[in-house]
Design an enzyme around this catalytic site. Sequence first.
Site, short mmCIF file in Angstrom:
data_model
loop_
_atom_site.label_atom_id
_atom_site.label_comp_id
_atom_site.label_asym_id
_atom_site.label_seq_id
_atom_site.Cartn_x
_atom_site.Cartn_y
_atom_site.Cartn_z
CG ASP A 214 -2.66 -7.58 3.61
OD1 ASP A 214 -2.99 -6.84 4.56
OD2 ASP A 214 -3.24 -7.57 2.51
CB SER B 279 2.54 -8.23 1.14
OG SER B 279 1.42 -8.17 1.99
CB SER B 280 -1.96 -11.22 -1.26
OG SER B 280 -2.54 -10.05 -0.81
CB THR C 216 -0.92 0.00 1.26
OG1 THR C 216 -1.80 -1.10 1.14
CG2 THR C 216 -1.72 1.28 1.37
CB THR D 242 0.64 -11.02 15.02
OG1 THR D 242 1.39 -12.17 15.39
CG2 THR D 242 -0.66 -11.45 14.39
CB THR E 196 -1.29 -20.49 22.14
OG1 THR E 196 -2.61 -20.08 22.49
CG2 THR E 196 -0.36 -19.29 22.25
CD GLN E 197 -7.08 -22.03 18.06
OE1 GLN E 197 -8.10 -21.45 18.42
NE2 GLN E 197 -7.10 -23.27 17.62
CB CYS E 198 -3.95 -16.98 23.22
SG CYS E 198 -5.21 -18.02 23.96
N1 ASP Z 1 -2.75 -5.56 0.53
C1 ASP Z 1 -1.65 -4.71 0.94
C2 ASP Z 1 -0.39 -5.55 1.00
O1 ASP Z 1 -0.18 -6.25 1.95
C3 ASP Z 1 -1.94 -4.11 2.25
C4 ASP Z 1 -0.87 -3.18 2.76
O2 ASP Z 1 0.16 -2.96 2.21
O3 ASP Z 1 -1.08 -2.64 3.84
O4 ASP Z 1 0.38 -5.54 0.07
#
Ligand code: ASP
Length: 348
Positions: free
Chosen positions: A93, A61-62, A16, A169, A282-284
Amino acid sequence: MRVKSRRILIIYTGGTIGMVRDTATGALSPFKFEKLAEAVPGLKELDVETEVCCFDRLIDSSDMGPEGWVNIGQVIHGNYGEYDGFVVLHGTDTMAYTASALSFMLENLGKPVVLTGSQLPVGVLRSDGKSNLVNAIEMASAVDEKGRPMVKEVCVCFGDTLYRGNRVTKFSAENFDAFISANLPVLAKAGVHVKWSRGADVSRDEDASAPFRLQEKLDSRVLILKIHPGLTPKTILSLLENNDLKGLVLETYGSGNAPTSKEFIQALGTAAKRKMPVVNVTQCAEGSVEMGKYAASTQLLEAGVVSGRDMTCEAAVTKMMYLLGKGADYAETCRLLGEPLRGEMSGS
Ligand code: ASP
């Protein structure tokens, strides 16, 4: 604290921070760094020499993964002697995964590698991108009274805060403070001055005199399995009997608990029989796995599951890829999964 002779390489991968809205579709897509630099004119005024390496294909970043991590690692490795530190511009992400992966891959790292990005594109009036970028460069170039870098590890700088990269995270898709490091205090905080938490530097099992090296081989044939009510032993078996699966990260309840039925434990035990490492996180968001605290986790220990203590899921899965990529045998992989390599878990 800073001296003018510091040189920082900015590695721009996308995200972004450098995106612009496509007028036809209304969707955000990335643009080249020159435009990003134009939007942050103060960059030139910084008391640090910066150069930019822009990825040919800028990505959301996906689409980031082992191949992209190796590309980033190669840029750092190839320019290691030329620069005092590195700032990686990256989408938020999957930033926690990339930071974790790099923390393992960059062996015997002696310089700062700081990842940053933003929630709003840098051209937008209220963007957090400008301050995040400036903070990241300042923190990557900061030195102590003896001229040594303040951090020599992979970090994430976001919303005025510097975190250990393998402890974060992504927590918020909305707020400028997008990351949390629930189990480790922050490394530094930027207010009027940058306040460093002394003694927070990474603990390593690495030999300090060993040369910097990039581990390029990763094995991504791993899976994160989140335990949930209703998950059947049959489903677990069908996953674990797949020969193409080489490692499992088990996200359990609370302090590391999972269903106690014989069928469930037997199904999980298939992994150990196949010599496939399984690590328990852990999921926590906060706290640690403590196997043996309840009967519901004692059985996991007996089934060969390794405690990941307070590791994030992002750190656990990338550590698994790293260890499998290094070709360690089953026993050694299990041993190393349960020990801190780069300060990714508490304890020694
Ligand atoms: N979808 C974007 C990415 O992870 C979100 C971001 O950059 O904040 O590339």
